[in-house]
Design a protein around this motif. Structure first.
Motif, PDB file in Angstrom:
ATOM      1  N   ASP A 692       0.836  -1.266  -0.056  1.00  0.00           N
ATOM      2  CA  ASP A 692      -0.057  -0.002  -0.147  1.00  0.00           C
ATOM      3  C   ASP A 692       0.858   1.308   0.001  1.00  0.00           C
ATOM      4  OD1 ASP A 692      -2.380   1.347   0.157  1.00  0.00           O
ATOM      5  OD2 ASP A 692      -2.033   1.891   2.238  1.00  0.00           O
ATOM      6  N   SER A 693       2.191   1.049   0.451  1.00  0.00           N
ATOM      7  CA  SER A 693       3.178   2.396   0.452  1.00  0.00           C
ATOM      8  C   SER A 693       3.445   2.888  -1.180  1.00  0.00           C
ATOM      9  CB  SER A 693       4.443   1.883   0.871  1.00  0.00           C
ATOM     10  OG  SER A 693       5.348   2.915   0.959  1.00  0.00           O
ATOM     11  N   PHE A 694       3.264   4.050  -0.904  1.00  0.00           N
ATOM     12  CA  PHE A 694       3.789   4.865  -2.244  1.00  0.00           C
ATOM     13  C   PHE A 694       5.323   4.295  -2.713  1.00  0.00           C
ATOM     14  CE2 PHE A 694       1.073   8.168  -0.573  1.00  0.00           C
ATOM     15  CZ  PHE A 694      -0.126   8.004  -1.128  1.00  0.00           C
ATOM     16  N   GLU A 695       5.880   3.829  -1.842  1.00  0.00           N
ATOM     17  CA  GLU A 695       7.324   3.171  -2.164  1.00  0.00           C
ATOM     18  C   GLU A 695       6.989   1.771  -2.572  1.00  0.00           C
ATOM     19  OE1 GLU A 695      10.137   4.497  -3.003  1.00  0.00           O
ATOM     20  OE2 GLU A 695       9.508   6.750  -2.149  1.00  0.00           O
ATOM     21  N   SER A 696       6.729   1.178  -3.784  1.00  0.00           N
ATOM     22  CA  SER A 696       6.432  -0.059  -4.123  1.00  0.00           C
ATOM     23  C   SER A 696       7.376  -1.084  -3.431  1.00  0.00           C
ATOM     24  CB  SER A 696       6.445  -0.074  -5.590  1.00  0.00           C
ATOM     25  OG  SER A 696       7.721  -0.065  -6.299  1.00  0.00           O
ATOM     26  N   SER A 697       8.556  -0.442  -3.146  1.00  0.00           N
ATOM     27  CA  SER A 697       9.487  -1.549  -2.463  1.00  0.00           C
ATOM     28  C   SER A 697       9.397  -1.931  -0.883  1.00  0.00           C
ATOM     29  CB  SER A 697      11.003  -1.312  -2.618  1.00  0.00           C
ATOM     30  OG  SER A 697      11.323  -0.040  -2.257  1.00  0.00           O
ATOM     31  N   VAL A 698       8.343  -1.314  -0.369  1.00  0.00           N
ATOM     32  CA  VAL A 698       8.086  -1.284   1.040  1.00  0.00           C
ATOM     33  C   VAL A 698       6.636  -2.165   1.130  1.00  0.00           C
ATOM     34  CG1 VAL A 698       7.618  -0.424   3.359  1.00  0.00           C
ATOM     35  CG2 VAL A 698       9.467   0.597   1.701  1.00  0.00           C
ATOM     36  N   VAL A 699       6.525  -3.374   1.866  1.00  0.00           N
ATOM     37  CA  VAL A 699       5.312  -3.984   1.935  1.00  0.00           C
ATOM     38  C   VAL A 699       5.416  -4.721   3.370  1.00  0.00           C
ATOM     39  CG1 VAL A 699       5.801  -4.789  -0.592  1.00  0.00           C
ATOM     40  CG2 VAL A 699       6.474  -6.100   1.475  1.00  0.00           C
ATOM     41  N   GLU A 700       4.237  -5.202   3.565  1.00  0.00           N
ATOM     42  CA  GLU A 700       3.810  -5.833   5.067  1.00  0.00           C
ATOM     43  C   GLU A 700       3.389  -7.211   4.605  1.00  0.00           C
ATOM     44  OE1 GLU A 700       1.286  -3.727   7.628  1.00  0.00           O
ATOM     45  OE2 GLU A 700       2.364  -1.836   7.406  1.00  0.00           O
TER      46      GLU A 700
END
Length: 719
Positions: A692-700
């Motif tokens: 969901d982050s605007f940085e696509s390389s950060v996920v949960e």
């Protein structure tokens, strides 16, 4: 549609004219709340609106889901929506149309929603790349402020392929319409006395507008392509084949499966969203149905065009011109350039140095020249209470040197610490030897900089330069920009970035771990979604604190104190990881899983986690001379999830190249393919993942699914 830099002023004048035509608030700014560059850009743009007495509202958002929610809550009177630091990667016309449909009441129909969308313009200032081609070339309602890529011909091939696919889509739809018409005519000839025929046609015409709203989202799946080429956001229930049981499991887990896809499947260019229907060929002007050989050539051409767009999206994400620099360029064209706005532009551009040092070295010389132009009459030695001039001075890649001691700033500098290996005893001995060669005792080095002898301050540049090349820190001395705050002191742009970022990460609470209010209701799994909302509320509150700190020296100095404490936690954790050899070198990337530690809660914030990951990756790259991508996962014990970040391989830095306007080929900005890899692994492993982050390389990722998720990435590898 796109706007080139030469047309920035014209596009903004149109926005301003629309906003000034009414006294009510018709302009809304959506700002990425975890981005210092976006914060500075929004502050500049808000200042323009204030000078012109244009009512506007600034709304910080923490991710795509919140953007969609806030957009759906907008009043119909809002005619201009400006997205700062977000929006470039997704098809906004399609994604935000879903928000309109979800927010539509029982009395709203598709015609009202369509009219609302036609009246409203979406403006994008975003440094994330690649551009979504539907935003750039397929929509008149979306205005993308491009940084010159189109004018330079960098997107010519992709643009031609995109427009060719649009024409093919138009022809296909027209063929289908003709076939349907012929079938209807033949049905009418077979049964001319059918009394219900006219009635059904009438009902169909009456329901066209109502059914149109339901049909638009479904038309984005016209072509079935690889998932890594999709560029819209969709949920797990739309992408998985596991049925209702899997969807139910996701709902029970409390973690959303949302994806920022990238598709050249013409989901980026659904024909039903085009605003120029007059360009479509009429049935009378089209050629007869092609022969089989011609159909084959059409299929091959279409496949070629799809491959071009697929390759474009498949390169991964990267950064381009900083948002603050783009908006300052707009100010220059408007003739409104000023020192306060230039300072914000310098701070925003300096903020991208961690993630894209090549961009910083490319744009800083331009901003330095602008500082010299606007401050050519400044007397450096003379101070006054209201002096806010900008000064170009020698600067150092040492962490908060002006607000700490020389020794502490060296130890906590990622640039120096990684090259001297300061995480071990041998590296610290090397540092002590370097200080001795500079003629600086440890006692003097550990004095607070404000108490250090003036002669040493003046000679520090020469002393560092004399030992820099021998110790591999040739770029430790560079040029920087400093802002005066009257008699209250001076702050460099680099220090301002650290202070503002620390306030964004931790706020101005009593302690660095002041998160008790966030964790009050997080003991039960059913409260995970509620805790997510509380986290975002905290981040938004921190955003406004950082907003105020940009021109408030007291608040900024408070942020610098918090930055020192935060950096100590980062260095402490990074040193433990390196000393205990917890950095695992896999086949295609490095992996770190952080499960415990005294500062674990700090790294639940993506900004802090990225800071730690960059530090460790730089140290490891200097230690082994192997430049590999890195994946770092940190456990959130309260939410039972891991926050995972992926970093590209570190680009080798050459010495003394900060003034080069054109970067050599080997220093071109590297792209980050982890956004695509994370999405593919989520689909392949059916892990419960939230992107969901605007940085696509950060996920949960849910705690129980992390092992399978990482094993899949290790087996497939990173491109």
């Amino acid at each position: 549609m796109y706007v080139s830099p030469a047309s920035y002023a014209e596009a903004f004048e149109a926005l301003r004219a629309a906003a000034l035509s009414h006294t009510s608030c018709r302009v809304v700014l959506f700002v990425a709340c975890l981005d210092v560059d976006a914060l500075c850009g929004a502050r500049i743009l808000s200042g323009i609106f204030k000078r012109d007495l244009i009512p506007h509202r600034t709304c910080p958002v923490a991710g795509y889901s919140e953007l969609k929610k806030r957009y759906a809550e907008l009043e119909d009177s809002v005619t201009s929506v400006i997205l700062i630091g977000c929006g470039a990667l997704v098809d906004l016309n399609d994604y935000l149309l879903d928000a309109d449909l979800e927010a539509a009441g029982d009395d709203d129909d598709a015609a009202e929603i369509s009219n609302r969308r036609i009246r409203r313009k979406l403006y994008i200032f975003d440094s994330h790349r690649p551009w979504n081609l539907q935003n750039m070339f397929g929509s008149e309602e979306v205005v993308c402020f491009d940084d010159g890529d189109v004018d330079d011909g960098l997107l010519n091939k992709e643009r031609d392929a995109f427009e060719a696919l649009l024409r093919i889509e138009d022809d296909d739809e027209a063929d289908e319409a003709d076939e349907d018409k012929e079938e209807d005519d033949s049905d009418g000839e077979d049964d001319p006395n059918d009394e219900q025929h006219d009635d059904s046609d009438e009902e169909e015409n009456d329901s066209d507008l109502e059914s149109n709203a339901d049909s638009l989202p479904s038309k984005i799946h016209n072509v079935d392509l690889d998932v890594r080429h999709k560029r819209k956001i969709f949920s797990k229930s739309e992408s998985d084949d596991d049925g209702d049981d899997s969807a139910s499991e996701d709902r029970d887990s409390g973690v959303d499966r949302e994806y920022i896809s990238s598709s050249n499947d013409l989901s980026d260019s659904p024909v039903s969203h085009r605003t120029t229907p007059s360009k479509r060929k009429s049935p009378s002007s089209r050629s007869p149905s092609p022969a089989p050989q011609r159909q084959k050539s059409f299929s091959e051409a279409r496949r070629t065009y799809e491959e071009v767009i697929g390759d474009y999206y498949g390169r991964g994400t990267s950064n381009s011109t900083p948002v603050a620099s783009q908006i300052y360029t707009l100010l220059s064209f408007l003739g409104l350039a000023s020192n306060p706005d230039l300072w914000l532009s310098v701070v925003g551009t300096t903020a991208v140095e961690y993630a894209s040092p090549q961009l910083y070295r490319r744009f800083f010389p331009l901003l330095r020249d602008e500082v010299l132009r606007l401050n050519s009459q400044v007397n450096i030695s003379r101070l006054s209470a209201d002096d806010s001039a900008l000064v170009v001075q020698p600067d150092y890649r040492l962490f908060l040197l002006r607000h700490w001691s020389l020794y502490e700033s060296v130890v906590h500098s990622p640039y120096v610490a990684s090259r001297l290996h300061l995480w071990n005893d041998a590296g610290r001995k090397k540092l002590h030897k370097m200080l001795a060669k500079m003629g600086i005792s440890l006692q003097v080095a550990k004095e607070k900089w404000t108490h250090t002898d003036v002669a040493l301050k003046r000679a520090l540049k020469d002393k560092l330069s004399s030992v820099a090349d021998v110790n591999g820190i040739g770029n430790v001395v560079r040029t920087g920009v400093v802002r005066k705050f009257g008699f209250r002191g001076m702050v460099s742009a680099g220090d301002a970035v650290e202070g503002v970022a620390a306030l964004m990460e931790c706020g101005k609470g009593a302690t660095i771990n002041d998160k008790e209010s966030v964790y009050q209701s997080s003991s039960a799994e059913e409260n995970i979604e509620e805790v997510d909302g509380e986290f975002k509320e905290v981040w938004i509150g921190n955003f406004w604190t950082a907003w105020d700190a940009l021109d408030n020296i007291e608040l900024l100095l408070h942020g610098l104190q918090r930055a020192q404490i935060l950096q100590q936690a980062v260095v402490r954790t990074a040193t433990a990881l390196l000393e205990k050899d917890q950095v695992h070198d896999l086949r295609s990337f490095r992996l770190i899983i952080l499960k415990d530690g005294p500062d674990l809660e700090l790294f639940n914030n993506p900004l802090t986690l990225v800071r730690l990951a960059y530090w460790v990756n730089e140290c490891k790259s200097e230690q082994t001379d192997r430049h590999s991508p890195m994946v770092m996962a940190v456990l959130d014990q309260k939410r039972d999830t891991y926050t995972v970040v992926g970093l590209p391989a570190r680009v080798a830095e050459k010495t003394n190249n900060e003034d080069e306007g054109d970067l050599p080929e080997e220093e071109a900005a590297s792209s980050n393919s982890f956004g695509i890899a994370f999405q593919e692994m989520a689909n392949l492993t059916h892990a419960r993942v939230k992107i969901d982050s605007f940085e696509s390389s950060v996920v949960e990722v849910r705690k129980d699914d992390l092992t399978g998720f990482l094993e899949g990435m290790s087996s497939v590898g990173i491109k």
